[in-house]
Design a protein around this motif. Sequence first.
Motif, mmCIF file in Angstrom:
data_model
loop_
_atom_site.group_PDB
_atom_site.id
_atom_site.type_symbol
_atom_site.label_atom_id
_atom_site.label_comp_id
_atom_site.label_asym_id
_atom_site.label_seq_id
_atom_site.Cartn_x
_atom_site.Cartn_y
_atom_site.Cartn_z
ATOM 1 N N ARG A 71 20.613 -8.632 1.490
ATOM 2 C CA ARG A 71 20.324 -7.218 1.669
ATOM 3 C C ARG A 71 20.851 -6.352 0.529
ATOM 4 N NH1 ARG A 71 20.602 -4.749 7.574
ATOM 5 N NH2 ARG A 71 19.451 -6.694 7.800
ATOM 6 N N THR A 72 21.969 -6.723 -0.091
ATOM 7 C CA THR A 72 22.551 -5.874 -1.138
ATOM 8 C C THR A 72 21.604 -5.700 -2.329
ATOM 9 O OG1 THR A 72 24.811 -6.410 -0.492
ATOM 10 C CG2 THR A 72 24.472 -5.605 -2.745
ATOM 11 N N PRO A 73 21.062 -6.779 -2.926
ATOM 12 C CA PRO A 73 20.127 -6.557 -4.036
ATOM 13 C C PRO A 73 18.827 -5.896 -3.600
ATOM 14 C CG PRO A 73 20.269 -8.897 -3.518
ATOM 15 C CD PRO A 73 21.369 -8.217 -2.760
ATOM 16 N N ILE A 74 18.414 -6.113 -2.349
ATOM 17 C CA ILE A 74 17.206 -5.457 -1.860
ATOM 18 C C ILE A 74 17.436 -3.958 -1.740
ATOM 19 C CG2 ILE A 74 15.758 -5.168 0.189
ATOM 20 C CD1 ILE A 74 15.901 -8.221 0.512
ATOM 21 N N MET A 111 0.810 -1.205 0.000
ATOM 22 C CA MET A 111 0.000 0.000 0.000
ATOM 23 C C MET A 111 0.853 1.270 0.000
ATOM 24 S SD MET A 111 -3.260 -0.657 0.061
ATOM 25 C CE MET A 111 -4.490 -1.870 0.544
ATOM 26 N N PRO A 112 0.351 2.348 -0.605
ATOM 27 C CA PRO A 112 1.029 3.646 -0.483
ATOM 28 C C PRO A 112 1.218 4.018 0.980
ATOM 29 C CG PRO A 112 -0.721 3.745 -2.128
ATOM 30 C CD PRO A 112 -0.856 2.420 -1.444
ATOM 31 N N GLY A 113 2.449 4.338 1.345
ATOM 32 C CA GLY A 113 2.773 4.686 2.723
ATOM 33 C C GLY A 113 3.210 3.512 3.577
ATOM 34 N N GLU A 114 3.111 2.283 3.052
ATOM 35 C CA GLU A 114 3.476 1.104 3.845
ATOM 36 C C GLU A 114 4.973 1.111 4.145
ATOM 37 O OE1 GLU A 114 3.055 -3.783 3.596
ATOM 38 O OE2 GLU A 114 1.721 -2.473 2.445
ATOM 39 N N LYS A 115 5.320 0.801 5.396
ATOM 40 C CA LYS A 115 6.712 0.783 5.816
ATOM 41 C C LYS A 115 7.418 -0.472 5.287
ATOM 42 C CE LYS A 115 6.773 4.571 8.379
ATOM 43 N NZ LYS A 115 5.495 5.159 7.920
ATOM 44 N N LEU A 116 8.662 -0.297 4.883
ATOM 45 C CA LEU A 116 9.477 -1.386 4.365
ATOM 46 C C LEU A 116 10.804 -1.400 5.112
ATOM 47 C CD1 LEU A 116 9.013 -0.634 0.545
ATOM 48 C CD2 LEU A 116 7.750 -2.332 1.876
ATOM 49 N N SER A 117 11.267 -2.573 5.464
ATOM 50 C CA SER A 117 12.589 -2.693 6.082
ATOM 51 C C SER A 117 13.419 -3.671 5.270
ATOM 52 C CB SER A 117 12.482 -3.168 7.533
ATOM 53 O OG SER A 117 12.116 -4.530 7.600
ATOM 54 N N GLU A 118 14.696 -3.379 5.148
ATOM 55 C CA GLU A 118 15.577 -4.264 4.388
ATOM 56 C C GLU A 118 15.601 -5.655 5.025
ATOM 57 O OE1 GLU A 118 19.365 -2.395 4.024
ATOM 58 O OE2 GLU A 118 18.548 -0.581 3.097
ATOM 59 N N ARG A 119 15.604 -5.712 6.342
ATOM 60 C CA ARG A 119 15.651 -7.006 7.021
ATOM 61 C C ARG A 119 14.371 -7.790 6.768
ATOM 62 N NH1 ARG A 119 17.694 -7.123 13.085
ATOM 63 N NH2 ARG A 119 19.557 -6.556 11.891
ATOM 64 N N GLY A 120 13.220 -7.115 6.859
ATOM 65 C CA GLY A 120 11.971 -7.808 6.617
ATOM 66 C C GLY A 120 11.840 -8.286 5.183
ATOM 67 N N LEU A 121 12.369 -7.506 4.241
ATOM 68 C CA LEU A 121 12.290 -7.901 2.839
ATOM 69 C C LEU A 121 13.228 -9.058 2.510
ATOM 70 C CD1 LEU A 121 12.073 -4.370 1.181
ATOM 71 C CD2 LEU A 121 10.248 -6.082 1.330
ATOM 72 N N GLU A 122 14.293 -9.217 3.307
ATOM 73 C CA GLU A 122 15.203 -10.347 3.076
ATOM 74 C C GLU A 122 14.446 -11.672 3.120
ATOM 75 O OE1 GLU A 122 19.294 -10.507 4.782
ATOM 76 O OE2 GLU A 122 18.643 -8.675 5.803
ATOM 77 N N SER A 123 13.660 -11.870 4.178
ATOM 78 C CA SER A 123 12.929 -13.132 4.303
ATOM 79 C C SER A 123 11.745 -13.190 3.350
ATOM 80 C CB SER A 123 12.459 -13.317 5.749
ATOM 81 O OG SER A 123 11.664 -12.211 6.157
ATOM 82 N N MET A 124 11.097 -12.053 3.127
ATOM 83 C CA MET A 124 9.937 -12.022 2.251
ATOM 84 C C MET A 124 10.309 -12.363 0.804
ATOM 85 S SD MET A 124 7.371 -8.797 1.556
ATOM 86 C CE MET A 124 7.135 -8.580 3.323
#
Length: 230
Positions: free
Chosen positions: A40-43, A22-35
Amino acid sequence: MATADATPYATLRAAILSLELMPGEKLSERGLESMLNASRTPIRAALMSLANEGLTQRAGRGWQVTPIDLAEVRAVTEYREAVESAAVVLAVERAETEELDALRDLAAAHRDNDDEETGLRDGGDFHVALARLSRNAFLAEGMRDVLTRLSRTRWLEVRTAQSRLQARDEHLRMVDAMVARDAELASRLVVSHSRGTRDRLLTHLSDEKRRLRGRGFSIIESSTAPPPLP
């Protein structure tokens, strides 16, 4: 969200443009790693690339999906009108008859039972194809940039079969004017289509702002003009 063959950039971009994120949704590099099952580098590279497209932005020490900005929607649609008006005049002059026939086929491909995703993709394909007929690579690239910036709000525009069919009919009228080599009429139709789309989007966002925010959308109106498109 993640698929076996997609890059983190492609996966995140698709999720943002389809409003899965969603617009405004928070994103974290760590959370995106598992998702995304990625390091982390390509993320981080993906988030920075998406920031260049206006789809993500820094939020403190992390990231967020860029909110929908009503002022930016207005500014981008003004830019779109200028780009596509110039493109259609050149296309009338430069496009071959066979190319205009192919453009008509592309516009006519919309069907009553098309879904939102198909309508969004086909509409975007039509506008990019029209801009390419100008034989000006900068105008074609400008149109692609515009459609990227407007993709999330255009999802709302194509939400009904009626709106998708209206777009199809307007596209076909543009092509008719181009086939007739009437640059003035083609330009007027492009402007009318662009402004009609803008007005419907802004009206919907304004009328539905509270409900959309309740669904998690972040909708803002910046007090300053947005930076120019890259």
